[in-house]
Scaffold this active site. Structure first.
Site, short mmCIF file in Angstrom:
data_model
loop_
_atom_site.label_atom_id
_atom_site.label_comp_id
_atom_site.label_asym_id
_atom_site.label_seq_id
_atom_site.Cartn_x
_atom_site.Cartn_y
_atom_site.Cartn_z
N SER A 76 2.77 5.17 6.17
CA SER A 76 2.43 3.78 5.41
C SER A 76 2.34 4.18 4.20
CB SER A 76 1.16 3.72 5.83
OG SER A 76 0.31 4.18 5.79
N ARG A 82 5.67 1.39 2.48
CA ARG A 82 5.26 0.24 1.46
C ARG A 82 6.08 0.41 0.57
NH1 ARG A 82 0.63 1.93 1.52
NH2 ARG A 82 -1.01 0.04 2.69
N ASN A 111 8.95 -3.02 -0.39
CA ASN A 111 9.09 -3.94 -1.14
C ASN A 111 9.82 -3.26 -2.11
OD1 ASN A 111 5.55 -5.40 -2.26
ND2 ASN A 111 5.57 -3.35 -1.21
#
Length: 289
Positions: free
Chosen positions: A213, A217, A221
């Site tokens: 994660s 992440r 993005n």
């Protein structure tokens, strides 16, 4: 041939821009065919990330070298504010002063490095690839080029894996090999032999989940931001190829301006989040359960 015959479709344009300059370990040009492939590497991501890392070190060194005890200049003031902000965050998460001597500067460099890599997304999407389209083949390379290293999953997962290794190091350093081994089988459900397999499984899941994660992440993005810039660029391209379509030109300028202003916040926020999670995960390695 006419220009229409040479012009790529929207799908071909995006596909080309999303292709990395990939090499195998014999330095031959290849293309990745599976989701996970350790037989090749993305040369463009390595070059840009390494160059921007050196640039970040140079900028911080320059800020320290030009530091004065008098009234600071704007650059020195910016470096001092950034240093104090990250140092305060490190003090709030990691209570060991000895650990902070390494982790504090690491967090500062992580923030600066990721910000610089993210900032590559602010360069017009076709600028560097268009230069490379001519220079690359002339040097014997393919004309593929992606300039945002953090939009490459191998980069972000590589960084999060390094954070995982630091967590393992501090777990052993702070708690000892025996103490950490006991924690792996005694937490979170309690120190009972029947619960040891479940505790160990939960600990492994936690380490893997945090690492994945952490990298996903940032990648998600930045990949999305890069893709939006490509879609906006297609609006301008469609206008350039049409006789009419001033709405496309207007939309290209407005959408590009709005997304650029918004993306400035995104690249700073993502660098800060990755840095804070690095501090938090290393801080958790100092906690006893």
């Amino acid at each position: 041939m006419s220009s229409e015959q040479h012009a790529p479709s929207a799908g071909e344009y995006i596909t080309h821009h999303l292709q990395h300059l990939q090499k195998n370990f014999s330095f031959e040009s290849v293309k990745q065919t599976s989701i996970v492939d350790f037989s090749l590497f993305n040369l463009d991501s390595l070059v840009f990330s390494s160059s921007l890392g050196l640039l970040g070190v140079f900028l911080l060194w320059l800020g320290v070298r030009k530091a004065t005890s008098g009234v600071p200049g704007r650059f020195q003031a910016a470096v001092e504010i950034l240093f104090e902000t990250i140092d305060n965050q490190a003090k709030g998460v990691i209570h060991s002063a000895q650990s902070r001597r390494f982790v504090g500067p690491l967090a500062l460099m992580v923030f600066v490095w990721i910000f610089l890599m993210n900032f590559m997304d602010m360069i017009p999407v076709d600028t560097l690839p268009q230069i490379w389209h001519t220079a690359g083949p002339a040097l014997g390379f393919k004309d593929y080029l992606r300039v945002v290293p953090t939009a490459d999953l191998s980069t972000t997962l590589g960084m999060s894996t390094f954070v995982l290794l630091l967590c393992l190091y501090y777990n052993i350093k702070i708690k000892g090999l025996g103490g950490w081994g006991h924690e792996l089988i005694a937490a979170p459900f309690g120190n009972h032999w029947a619960l040891w397999p479940f505790n160990f499984a939960m600990q492994m899941i936690e380490f893997v989940a945090k690492t994945v994660s952490h990298g996903m992440r940032l990648f998600g993005n930045m990949f999305a931001g890069e893709l939006v810039f490509m879609l906006i660029a297609l609006m301008g391209g469609a206008f350039a190829m049409s006789v009419t379509g001033w709405g496309l030109a207007f939309g290209h300028v407005i959408a590009g301006t709005i997304w650029t202003l918004f993306h400035i916040l995104v690249i700073v926020l993502q660098a800060f989040i990755f840095m804070m999670l690095t501090l938090i995960y290393i801080g958790q390695a100092h906690d006893h359960h």
